[in-house]
Design an enzyme around this catalytic site. Structure first.
Site, PDB file in Angstrom:
ATOM      1  N   HIS A  28       0.831  -1.203   0.000  1.00  0.00           N
ATOM      2  CA  HIS A  28       0.000   0.000   0.000  1.00  0.00           C
ATOM      3  C   HIS A  28       0.874   1.264   0.000  1.00  0.00           C
ATOM      4  O   HIS A  28       0.722   2.142  -0.853  1.00  0.00           O
ATOM      5  CB  HIS A  28      -0.909  -0.029   1.240  1.00  0.00           C
ATOM      6  CG  HIS A  28      -1.810   1.150   1.379  1.00  0.00           C
ATOM      7  ND1 HIS A  28      -3.169   1.079   1.127  1.00  0.00           N
ATOM      8  CD2 HIS A  28      -1.570   2.436   1.753  1.00  0.00           C
ATOM      9  CE1 HIS A  28      -3.714   2.263   1.341  1.00  0.00           C
ATOM     10  NE2 HIS A  28      -2.765   3.115   1.721  1.00  0.00           N
ATOM     11  N   GLU A  29       1.794   1.338   0.953  1.00  0.00           N
ATOM     12  CA  GLU A  29       2.632   2.537   1.049  1.00  0.00           C
ATOM     13  C   GLU A  29       3.530   2.670  -0.182  1.00  0.00           C
ATOM     14  O   GLU A  29       3.811   3.776  -0.631  1.00  0.00           O
ATOM     15  CB  GLU A  29       3.477   2.514   2.336  1.00  0.00           C
ATOM     16  CG  GLU A  29       2.664   2.537   3.633  1.00  0.00           C
ATOM     17  CD  GLU A  29       1.607   3.640   3.697  1.00  0.00           C
ATOM     18  OE1 GLU A  29       1.813   4.715   3.097  1.00  0.00           O
ATOM     19  OE2 GLU A  29       0.562   3.422   4.333  1.00  0.00           O
ATOM     20  N   HIS A  89       1.633   4.544  -2.820  1.00  0.00           N
ATOM     21  CA  HIS A  89       1.676   6.002  -2.632  1.00  0.00           C
ATOM     22  C   HIS A  89       3.024   6.551  -3.101  1.00  0.00           C
ATOM     23  O   HIS A  89       3.106   7.606  -3.725  1.00  0.00           O
ATOM     24  CB  HIS A  89       1.494   6.352  -1.148  1.00  0.00           C
ATOM     25  CG  HIS A  89       0.078   6.256  -0.652  1.00  0.00           C
ATOM     26  ND1 HIS A  89      -0.976   6.873  -1.286  1.00  0.00           N
ATOM     27  CD2 HIS A  89      -0.453   5.645   0.441  1.00  0.00           C
ATOM     28  CE1 HIS A  89      -2.096   6.638  -0.602  1.00  0.00           C
ATOM     29  NE2 HIS A  89      -1.805   5.885   0.439  1.00  0.00           N
ATOM     30  N   HIS A 125       3.264   6.825  -6.803  1.00  0.00           N
ATOM     31  CA  HIS A 125       2.457   7.957  -7.278  1.00  0.00           C
ATOM     32  C   HIS A 125       3.313   9.229  -7.254  1.00  0.00           C
ATOM     33  O   HIS A 125       3.245  10.057  -8.160  1.00  0.00           O
ATOM     34  CB  HIS A 125       1.228   8.103  -6.363  1.00  0.00           C
ATOM     35  CG  HIS A 125       0.070   8.819  -6.979  1.00  0.00           C
ATOM     36  ND1 HIS A 125      -1.057   9.134  -6.260  1.00  0.00           N
ATOM     37  CD2 HIS A 125      -0.153   9.299  -8.225  1.00  0.00           C
ATOM     38  CE1 HIS A 125      -1.917   9.760  -7.052  1.00  0.00           C
ATOM     39  NE2 HIS A 125      -1.390   9.875  -8.248  1.00  0.00           N
ATOM     40  N   GLU A 154      -6.327   7.191  -2.736  1.00  0.00           N
ATOM     41  CA  GLU A 154      -6.045   5.812  -2.329  1.00  0.00           C
ATOM     42  C   GLU A 154      -6.085   4.811  -3.487  1.00  0.00           C
ATOM     43  O   GLU A 154      -5.844   3.627  -3.292  1.00  0.00           O
ATOM     44  CB  GLU A 154      -7.003   5.364  -1.218  1.00  0.00           C
ATOM     45  CG  GLU A 154      -6.874   6.163   0.077  1.00  0.00           C
ATOM     46  CD  GLU A 154      -5.496   6.089   0.747  1.00  0.00           C
ATOM     47  OE1 GLU A 154      -4.844   5.047   0.633  1.00  0.00           O
ATOM     48  OE2 GLU A 154      -5.082   7.097   1.363  1.00  0.00           O
ATOM     49  N   TYR A 175     -13.943   6.391   1.572  1.00  0.00           N
ATOM     50  CA  TYR A 175     -13.319   5.085   1.841  1.00  0.00           C
ATOM     51  C   TYR A 175     -13.839   4.028   0.856  1.00  0.00           C
ATOM     52  O   TYR A 175     -13.078   3.289   0.249  1.00  0.00           O
ATOM     53  CB  TYR A 175     -13.637   4.618   3.269  1.00  0.00           C
ATOM     54  CG  TYR A 175     -12.886   5.349   4.351  1.00  0.00           C
ATOM     55  CD1 TYR A 175     -11.529   5.113   4.548  1.00  0.00           C
ATOM     56  CD2 TYR A 175     -13.530   6.262   5.175  1.00  0.00           C
ATOM     57  CE1 TYR A 175     -10.838   5.762   5.552  1.00  0.00           C
ATOM     58  CE2 TYR A 175     -12.842   6.924   6.186  1.00  0.00           C
ATOM     59  CZ  TYR A 175     -11.492   6.670   6.371  1.00  0.00           C
ATOM     60  OH  TYR A 175     -10.811   7.320   7.358  1.00  0.00           O
TER      61      TYR A 175
HETATM   62 ZN   LIG Z   1      -3.107   5.142   1.951  1.00  0.00          ZN
END
Ligand SMILES: [Zn+2]
Length: 447
Positions: free
Chosen positions: A234-235, A238, A241, A263, A381
């Protein structure tokens, strides 16, 4: 404990009701001054959903499509308890739901998540992640030898990210293990945005990924839980990106996008943690090197969607409560009892219990502890989950390692930051607007 917690912010001298009334009133006034019908429209004008009504329609659509399975979840739990206790089936008390659902989970999926840890040694997970982004996105991650770049702790590593042509796109620090002075959780920060003028100039970007993963102990390497593996991915999403940004205006680079879009790049990475093919790249037993046995994998997939309709409905109830308070503000604040009015409006999203549960309206920090915060934005979310589940279907159809699909994702989403309307970016990649169906399938709510 449950009774005490349900009275938080709901009982004098700490009843928040009048504060909520005042906050909602002021937000409605602000909207009127700005020529908007309601506060949700003020906030969402610059988000992907654009209007409060559109966000509400999305949430109500999700509610309708999860409703059948939600009832099944509840009935299943009620009859499970009846069977176990020998009593007639009846509504559960709110404080026993977690207890019985854990018992039910154990009886359906005798599955110990700790067993999976053995297959996720940290080094292997990181190598597998780098291998994956190499295959899918054409990226090369090079570790910079320790000592060459100054770091703030011996556990911190430094890397360069290049494309296959050798162009240095960005660099990053990783800092994965807990220590006394470190804040909890996992996160990505961008430290520097390079000057990028397409065709003429490209300075590398700089970022950081941090976490508090299970550290190595004595003889044993760091073995992660599956959830921790997802967090690493997940990180890293980011981070990509930011590092892959090709945006001329620095303030629009990378993660500087709307809340309901930010997200997508991170959550989509988590999908590769659930596909057999990609798991086999990095999920290997730390001693034997064996892949996850088929039986364990099947259990892990089955357990993933246990009571997922109930989990979905819980998020729907928060999102709907938030949107209704910021769309139908005047009706709600005009009533004597805000809690009763709000509860009535979302009652179909709440698990039936005896006694009834109060809503979280009076302690809804997400929407009331900040001038804006998540106000009218809690829906994001689920919105973001729709985007990542839907976008990942292209990889499922075209191949989870398909480099062409990966290049498309880089060119149309990851490199674009906030340089175009996010709905346009999504359409560029998918050829259409987002479709809820993929999330329902992934959550086991539709076939
Ligand atoms: Zn996140």
């Amino acid at each position: 404990m449950w009774e005490a917690s349900s009275r938080v912010a709901a009982k004098e001298p700490h009843d928040n009701t009048e504060l909520i009334r005042q906050i909602l009133q002021l937000r409605a006034e602000q909207a009127a001054l700005l020529g908007k019908a309601n506060f949700a429209d003020v906030v969402l004008e610059r988000r992907m959903a654009k209007t409060g009504d559109r966000a509400l329609k999305f949430i109500e659509d999700l509610q309708a499509r999860a409703a059948g399975k939600f009832t099944e979840d509840t009935e299943e739990l009620e009859s499970f308890k009846a069977k176990q206790t020998g009593l007639a089936a009846s509504y559960l008390s709110p404080w026993e739901i977690s207890y019985w659902s854990e018992k039910l989970r154990q009886s359906k999926y005798a599955f110990d998540e700790e067993e999976l840890r053995l297959y996720f040694p940290m080094n292997r997970v990181i190598e597998g992640l780098f291998d994956l982004v190499n295959r899918v996105f054409g990226l090369v991650v090079e570790a910079v030898p320790v000592g060459e770049v100054e770091v703030w702790n011996p556990g911190v590593l430094f890397y360069k990210l290049k494309n296959t042509a050798g162009v240095h796109l960005g660099s990053f620090y990783s800092d994965w293990y807990p220590r006394e002075s470190k804040r909890s959780g996992a996160w990505m920060n961008y430290l520097r945005t390079g000057d990028v003028q397409p065709g003429t100039k490209r300075e590398p970007h700089l970022g950081l990924i941090c976490g508090n993963m299970t550290p190595p102990a004595d003889e044993r390497p760091a073995l992660l839980t599956h959830r921790e593996v997802e967090t690493v991915f997940h990180e890293f999403g980011h981070l990509l990106h930011h590092l892959l940004g090709e945006v001329e205006i620095k303030s629009l680079n990378g993660v500087n996008v709307t809340w309901d879009f930010v997200e997508l790049p991170s959550q989509i990475m988590e999908n590769w943690c659930w596909e057999r093919e990609s798991l086999d790249l990095f999920a290997r037993h730390h001693e034997s090197g064996a892949a996850i046995p088929e039986e364990l994998f099947a259990k892990m997939i089955a357990a993933k969607n246990f009571r997922s309709a109930t989990a979905t409905m819980r998020q729907v109830s928060f999102a709907k409560m938030d949107l209704l308070m910021h769309i139908r503000t005047n009706d709600i604040i005009a009533t004597d009892n805000i809690e009763t009015t709000v509860r009535e409006a979302i009652k179909d999203c709440l698990v039936r219990t005896e006694p009834k549960t109060p809503t979280a309206s009076r302690r809804f920090n997400h929407i009331f502890s900040d001038p804006v915060g998540y106000a009218a934005g809690y829906y994001s979310y689920k919105w973001a989950e729709v985007l990542d589940a839907d976008a990942f279907t292209r990889f499922q159809k075209e191949g989870v390692f398909n480099a062409q699909t990966g290049a498309d994702f880089v060119n149309k989403i990851l490199s674009r930051g906030n340089s175009a309307d996010p709905m346009q970016l999504f359409r560029d990649f998918m050829g259409r607007e987002p479709d809820l169906q993929a999330l329902l399938v992934r959550s086991g709510l539709a076939a």
